[in-house]
Design an enzyme around this catalytic site. Structure first.
Site, PDB file in Angstrom:
ATOM      1  N   ASN A 157      -6.103  -2.742   2.354  1.00  0.00           N
ATOM      2  CA  ASN A 157      -6.120  -4.195   2.481  1.00  0.00           C
ATOM      3  C   ASN A 157      -7.564  -4.676   2.581  1.00  0.00           C
ATOM      4  OD1 ASN A 157      -3.329  -4.444   2.519  1.00  0.00           O
ATOM      5  ND2 ASN A 157      -3.191  -4.468   4.746  1.00  0.00           N
TER       6      ASN A 157
ATOM      7  N   ARG B 159       0.829  -1.219   0.000  1.00  0.00           N
ATOM      8  CA  ARG B 159       0.000   0.000   0.000  1.00  0.00           C
ATOM      9  C   ARG B 159       0.854   1.255   0.000  1.00  0.00           C
ATOM     10  NH1 ARG B 159      -3.107  -0.145   4.976  1.00  0.00           N
ATOM     11  NH2 ARG B 159      -1.358  -1.405   5.648  1.00  0.00           N
TER      12      ARG B 159
END
Length: 88
Positions: A36, A18
């Site tokens: 996520n 990320r």
């Protein structure tokens, strides 16, 4: 702005995916988020030029060095106005 949703599968959690996606998005001038999912995938919502979205799509195929991407699904969405890029 053109907008797309990407679902990235493989070893993509716990490998700075990320944060690395955010860095890449900022370089490309892409807004949106990376988060996520409970099933182990990473969802990326991205808005930017067609060229920037294509460059991000290519980058997502590999991700950061520790990631092992096995699949990336792309869904083009109606244009949206997105600002900044965040991780969740």
């Amino acid at each position: 702005m053109p907008t797309a949703r990407f679902l990235v599968e493989g070893r993509v959690q716990g490998v700075f995916f990320r944060a690395s996606t955010r860095e890449q998005a900022l370089v490309l001038g892409v807004a949106g988020y990376a988060r996520n999912l409970d099933d182990g995938r990473v969802e990326v919502l991205a808005g930017g030029s067609d060229d920037a979205l294509e460059a991000l799509a290519q980058w997502l195929q590999q991700g950061p060095p520790a990631a092992r991407v096995t699949a990336v699904a792309r869904e083009d969405l109606p244009d949206q106005v997105l600002r900044g890029f965040r991780t969740a």
